[in-house]
Design an enzyme around this catalytic site. Structure first.
Site, PDB file in Angstrom:
ATOM      1  N   ASP A   1      19.639 -33.439   4.627  1.00  0.00           N
ATOM      2  CA  ASP A   1      21.103 -33.463   4.778  1.00  0.00           C
ATOM      3  C   ASP A   1      21.700 -32.216   4.130  1.00  0.00           C
ATOM      4  O   ASP A   1      22.620 -32.295   3.321  1.00  0.00           O
ATOM      5  CB  ASP A   1      21.702 -34.737   4.170  1.00  0.00           C
ATOM      6  CG  ASP A   1      23.210 -34.835   4.389  1.00  0.00           C
ATOM      7  OD1 ASP A   1      23.706 -34.237   5.366  1.00  0.00           O
ATOM      8  OD2 ASP A   1      23.889 -35.489   3.568  1.00  0.00           O
TER       9      ASP A   1
ATOM     10  N   ASN B   1      27.233 -39.603  -5.717  1.00  0.00           N
ATOM     11  CA  ASN B   1      27.119 -40.934  -5.134  1.00  0.00           C
ATOM     12  C   ASN B   1      25.683 -41.374  -4.909  1.00  0.00           C
ATOM     13  O   ASN B   1      25.368 -42.561  -5.019  1.00  0.00           O
ATOM     14  CB  ASN B   1      27.879 -40.968  -3.807  1.00  0.00           C
ATOM     15  CG  ASN B   1      27.815 -42.326  -3.145  1.00  0.00           C
ATOM     16  OD1 ASN B   1      28.419 -43.283  -3.610  1.00  0.00           O
ATOM     17  ND2 ASN B   1      27.063 -42.424  -2.048  1.00  0.00           N
ATOM     18  N   HIS B   2      24.797 -40.423  -4.586  1.00  0.00           N
ATOM     19  CA  HIS B   2      23.457 -40.807  -4.151  1.00  0.00           C
ATOM     20  C   HIS B   2      22.450 -39.719  -4.511  1.00  0.00           C
ATOM     21  O   HIS B   2      22.810 -38.632  -4.964  1.00  0.00           O
ATOM     22  CB  HIS B   2      23.444 -41.039  -2.637  1.00  0.00           C
ATOM     23  CG  HIS B   2      24.083 -39.906  -1.876  1.00  0.00           C
ATOM     24  ND1 HIS B   2      25.359 -39.981  -1.375  1.00  0.00           N
ATOM     25  CD2 HIS B   2      23.636 -38.658  -1.563  1.00  0.00           C
ATOM     26  CE1 HIS B   2      25.668 -38.837  -0.781  1.00  0.00           C
ATOM     27  NE2 HIS B   2      24.635 -38.014  -0.881  1.00  0.00           N
TER      28      HIS B   2
ATOM     29  N   ASP C   1      22.238 -45.092  -2.703  1.00  0.00           N
ATOM     30  CA  ASP C   1      23.376 -44.993  -3.625  1.00  0.00           C
ATOM     31  C   ASP C   1      22.954 -45.317  -5.050  1.00  0.00           C
ATOM     32  O   ASP C   1      22.224 -46.294  -5.295  1.00  0.00           O
ATOM     33  CB  ASP C   1      24.471 -45.973  -3.210  1.00  0.00           C
ATOM     34  CG  ASP C   1      25.400 -45.382  -2.172  1.00  0.00           C
ATOM     35  OD1 ASP C   1      24.935 -44.562  -1.359  1.00  0.00           O
ATOM     36  OD2 ASP C   1      26.589 -45.741  -2.172  1.00  0.00           O
TER      37      ASP C   1
ATOM     38  N   ARG D   1      32.616 -29.441  -7.382  1.00  0.00           N
ATOM     39  CA  ARG D   1      33.200 -30.200  -6.279  1.00  0.00           C
ATOM     40  C   ARG D   1      32.472 -31.536  -6.276  1.00  0.00           C
ATOM     41  O   ARG D   1      31.250 -31.591  -6.130  1.00  0.00           O
ATOM     42  CB  ARG D   1      32.996 -29.484  -4.947  1.00  0.00           C
ATOM     43  CG  ARG D   1      33.384 -30.328  -3.724  1.00  0.00           C
ATOM     44  CD  ARG D   1      32.916 -29.632  -2.471  1.00  0.00           C
ATOM     45  NE  ARG D   1      33.156 -30.388  -1.251  1.00  0.00           N
ATOM     46  CZ  ARG D   1      32.298 -31.241  -0.695  1.00  0.00           C
ATOM     47  NH1 ARG D   1      31.121 -31.484  -1.292  1.00  0.00           N
ATOM     48  NH2 ARG D   1      32.577 -31.854   0.435  1.00  0.00           N
TER      49      ARG D   1
ATOM     50  N   ASP E   1      31.340 -34.480  -4.587  1.00  0.00           N
ATOM     51  CA  ASP E   1      31.101 -34.895  -3.209  1.00  0.00           C
ATOM     52  C   ASP E   1      31.248 -36.404  -3.061  1.00  0.00           C
ATOM     53  O   ASP E   1      30.750 -37.174  -3.885  1.00  0.00           O
ATOM     54  CB  ASP E   1      29.687 -34.451  -2.797  1.00  0.00           C
ATOM     55  CG  ASP E   1      29.320 -34.900  -1.404  1.00  0.00           C
ATOM     56  OD1 ASP E   1      29.967 -34.430  -0.465  1.00  0.00           O
ATOM     57  OD2 ASP E   1      28.394 -35.720  -1.269  1.00  0.00           O
TER      58      ASP E   1
ATOM     59  N   LEU F   1      31.677 -44.217  -5.171  1.00  0.00           N
ATOM     60  CA  LEU F   1      30.779 -44.457  -6.312  1.00  0.00           C
ATOM     61  C   LEU F   1      30.530 -45.934  -6.561  1.00  0.00           C
ATOM     62  O   LEU F   1      29.410 -46.338  -6.879  1.00  0.00           O
ATOM     63  CB  LEU F   1      31.355 -43.814  -7.573  1.00  0.00           C
ATOM     64  CG  LEU F   1      31.526 -42.296  -7.589  1.00  0.00           C
ATOM     65  CD1 LEU F   1      31.883 -41.826  -8.994  1.00  0.00           C
ATOM     66  CD2 LEU F   1      30.275 -41.593  -7.092  1.00  0.00           C
TER      67      LEU F   1
ATOM     68  N   GLU G   1      36.472 -34.539  -3.426  1.00  0.00           N
ATOM     69  CA  GLU G   1      36.347 -34.606  -1.975  1.00  0.00           C
ATOM     70  C   GLU G   1      36.547 -36.060  -1.579  1.00  0.00           C
ATOM     71  O   GLU G   1      35.635 -36.887  -1.676  1.00  0.00           O
ATOM     72  CB  GLU G   1      34.968 -34.120  -1.506  1.00  0.00           C
ATOM     73  CG  GLU G   1      34.898 -33.955   0.003  1.00  0.00           C
ATOM     74  CD  GLU G   1      33.732 -34.692   0.658  1.00  0.00           C
ATOM     75  OE1 GLU G   1      33.554 -34.538   1.869  1.00  0.00           O
ATOM     76  OE2 GLU G   1      33.016 -35.422  -0.038  1.00  0.00           O
TER      77      GLU G   1
ATOM     78  N   HIS H   1      31.523 -26.586   5.896  1.00  0.00           N
ATOM     79  CA  HIS H   1      30.165 -26.847   6.370  1.00  0.00           C
ATOM     80  C   HIS H   1      30.038 -28.177   7.106  1.00  0.00           C
ATOM     81  O   HIS H   1      29.030 -28.428   7.768  1.00  0.00           O
ATOM     82  CB  HIS H   1      29.194 -26.819   5.180  1.00  0.00           C
ATOM     83  CG  HIS H   1      29.439 -27.951   4.220  1.00  0.00           C
ATOM     84  ND1 HIS H   1      30.462 -27.933   3.306  1.00  0.00           N
ATOM     85  CD2 HIS H   1      28.810 -29.136   4.051  1.00  0.00           C
ATOM     86  CE1 HIS H   1      30.447 -29.054   2.606  1.00  0.00           C
ATOM     87  NE2 HIS H   1      29.456 -29.803   3.035  1.00  0.00           N
ATOM     88  N   ASP H   2      31.033 -29.055   6.964  1.00  0.00           N
ATOM     89  CA  ASP H   2      31.010 -30.348   7.640  1.00  0.00           C
ATOM     90  C   ASP H   2      31.743 -30.256   8.979  1.00  0.00           C
ATOM     91  O   ASP H   2      32.343 -29.233   9.312  1.00  0.00           O
ATOM     92  CB  ASP H   2      31.671 -31.418   6.766  1.00  0.00           C
ATOM     93  CG  ASP H   2      30.746 -31.901   5.657  1.00  0.00           C
ATOM     94  OD1 ASP H   2      29.516 -31.870   5.856  1.00  0.00           O
ATOM     95  OD2 ASP H   2      31.257 -32.305   4.596  1.00  0.00           O
TER      96      ASP H   2
END
Length: 573
Positions: free
Chosen positions: A73, A115-116, A183, A211, A213, A218, A255, A322-323
């Site tokens: 990813d 988050n993960h 997660d 940043r 993400d 969370l 974000e 980038h997304d």
């Protein structure tokens, strides 16, 4: 060099609120420049291009993940938060990057995916193999996948559930994104300790901020939506307190793909601040909607929405990154219109969005590229540019997922666009070779030689913005117009926002999204009825407002004015 030098002594301007005036540049390490000929961009390659970024007028770099990762990813699947992916370089290379950037008064902000992790991370491997061990509850495990069904699936085109079964532990683990990204369990205090230690590791090297993400995700609960739950904000308050106490002057950027009032919550309050900055997602698709519909009502609505934010907080605004260009923040009617205008080929779509670069979205229209940048650089907050957009780089929709807009930076008309000396077949992604966006003529070297190029135009606008700090720290007030294709607002800078040697300034920004010339009449509020109206770009004088404050302007198709209002803010009885 001693990288333990105090932060304020690293060659940077001492300004705790530097981020409010900064122009950011998102640069993906693997996409920018390959210094060792292996076909992959690296940190030494980025260091070698810092002079270019300084010339462009960039104040801060935003680096997406360069951690050790299986890259399923784009690096957001982190396998080790304290290691640089070997093909990108070493920790020492990164330290040199920070030092070299700081010597140019340029900050470095890096992604911190909280988050993960990747399934390859040591924590997850220990958690799945030893449920009763120290890492057993670092992730969210369940005997069934039938709980928390109210939490929406984000990647609907690749995942049909937020749960995945682990064959070793014989339980399901929760993943808000891809199934290879479990997660973390933020109900576990030890996870908080780990995250702070990771932040300390990079901050001690001089990193200027993070940043954060996917920050809304969370925490999750059996009753909640798994987004923006109260515990998430409590965690951020503590994380901000830790940062301010141990590393003052660094920033946190949220974000959060939410509506403005919900995003504003991630900035906290004056008494309990959270992040310093937050991305303004809703405004971005509305810019693209206005460019095709020639209607600004939706833009006006978003810009007119008032949100209470703490002192010193700032928005981050952008056109592309980038997304994908996410369409989650528009109505169904607007979404279908945007798909029809910008993603008529199904290959151009991904998730709930469009996976194309700025120039290809706008059909390489110079007028639209200039209008979009003119709006971006005058919106409240700090603009984020995406690497290559300054030269109108194209994309490759035949590549998988979001790699379509992550191709190598185009430096020269030579082999591999000057990105790498490797055999073309070894490049991590092929360079763009389409007819319109071919690297042979869409590259830095070629555009540097042309004073009328997009590159020179963007650079000049960036430097013009830096000469007018009102565009960074001024307030915004929408000014109604009599033309539905026009957008106008006033940026106003107060004395308390001025640095030593600066004076308060007021600017009127007017934009036409019409595809033909228009006349626009607008009425300035009484306190902004100026003695002089001057074009900021060329210095030409415009007719002063009437006694009633009326200003009439004629604008060419898809154009804009930045107008200085001298002698403004008269006292109002």
């Amino acid at each position: 060099m001693d990288f333990r030098l105090p932060y304020a002594h690293r060659g940077l301007d001492h300004d705790p609120q530097w981020y409010r005036r900064a122009v950011f540049y998102e640069v993906m390490v693997r996409s920018f420049y390959d210094s060792d000929g292996d076909g992959v961009g690296d940190i030494p390659g980025l260091i070698s291009k810092l002079d270019y970024l300084e010339w462009l007028g960039i104040d801060a770099l935003w680096l997406p993940p360069f951690y050790s990762s299986p890259l399923k990813d784009g690096g957001y699947d982190v396998a080790d938060f304290r290691q640089v992916l070997p093909e990108f370089g070493t920790i020492e290379d990164f330290q040199e990057l920070v030092a070299q950037a700081h010597s140019r008064n340029m900050r470095v902000v890096m992604d911190l995916p909280l988050n993960h992790t990747s399934v390859d991370h040591e924590w997850f491997q220990e958690s799945r193999s030893n449920p009763d061990g120290p890492y057993g509850d670092y992730y969210v495990w369940s005997d069934t996948d039938q709980i928390r069904q109210q939490i929406r699936v984000i990647f609907t085109d690749t995942e049909n559930s937020n749960w995945a079964f682990d064959s070793e532990r014989r339980q399901f683990y929760f993943h808000r994104f891809f199934s290879h990204q479990p997660d973390l369990n933020y109900h576990n205090p030890r996870v908080h300790d780990e995250v702070r230690d990771i932040a300390r590791f990079w901050l001690a090297m001089g990193v200027d901020g993070f940043r954060l993400d996917a920050i809304p995700y969370l925490y999750e609960s059996d009753e909640g939506s798994g987004e923006s739950e109260p515990e998430t904000h409590e965690f951020l308050k503590k994380f901000r307190s830790f940062l301010d106490e141990e590393f003052p002057g660094r920033v946190l950027i949220a974000e959060a793909n939410q509506w403005p009032k919900e995003v504003a919550a991630y900035l906290g309050t004056n008494e309990e601040p959270e992040c310093h900055m937050a991305f303004d997602f809703p405004i971005m698709p509305r810019i693209f909607y206005a460019l095709r519909s020639q209607q600004t009502a939706s833009l006006n609505e978003v810009l007119s929405e008032t949100t209470e934010v703490p002192e010193g907080a700032a928005w981050g605004v952008f056109l592309r990154n980038h997304d994908e260009l996410t369409l989650e923040m528009v109505t169904e009617e607007e979404k279908q219109a945007l798909y029809g205008w910008y993603a008529y080929d199904p290959r151009m779509r991904v998730n709930v969005g469009i996976r194309r670069r700025l120039a290809t979205l706008l059909d390489n229209s110079r007028k639209e590229l200039e209008l979009a940048h003119g709006l971006l650089l005058s919106l409240p907050g700090s603009p984020f540019l995406y690497y290559g957009d300054e030269i109108g780089m194209g994309d490759n929709i035949w590549l998988e997922d979001r790699d379509s807009s992550r191709t190598p930076m185009q430096w020269t008309p030579d082999r591999n666009a000057g990105f790498s000396a490797a055999d073309p077949g070894k490049l991590y992604l092929p360079v763009v070779q389409s007819l319109v966006y071919n690297y042979a003529f869409s590259n830095v070297e070629t555009q540097l030689a042309q004073q009328a190029s997009l590159l020179h135009w963007v650079r000049n606008l960036v430097h013009l913005r830096k000469e007018h700090p009102v565009l960074g720290v001024g307030s915004l007030r929408v000014v109604p117009t009599d033309n539905p294709s026009a957008l106008a607002f006033i940026r106003d800078m107060q004395a308390e926002d001025c640095r030593p040697g600066e004076r308060p300034e007021t600017m009127l920004c007017v934009y036409s999204f019409a595809h033909h010339p228009i006349s626009v009449d607008l009425q300035l509020p009484e306190e902004f009825r100026a003695n002089r109206v001057t074009d900021v770009m060329g210095g030409a004088s415009f007719p002063a407002p009437t006694e009633q404050g009326h200003v009439t302007l004629t604008l060419p198709a898809q154009s804009f004015y930045w107008l200085s209002l001298a002698g403004v803010k008269q006292s109002v009885a």
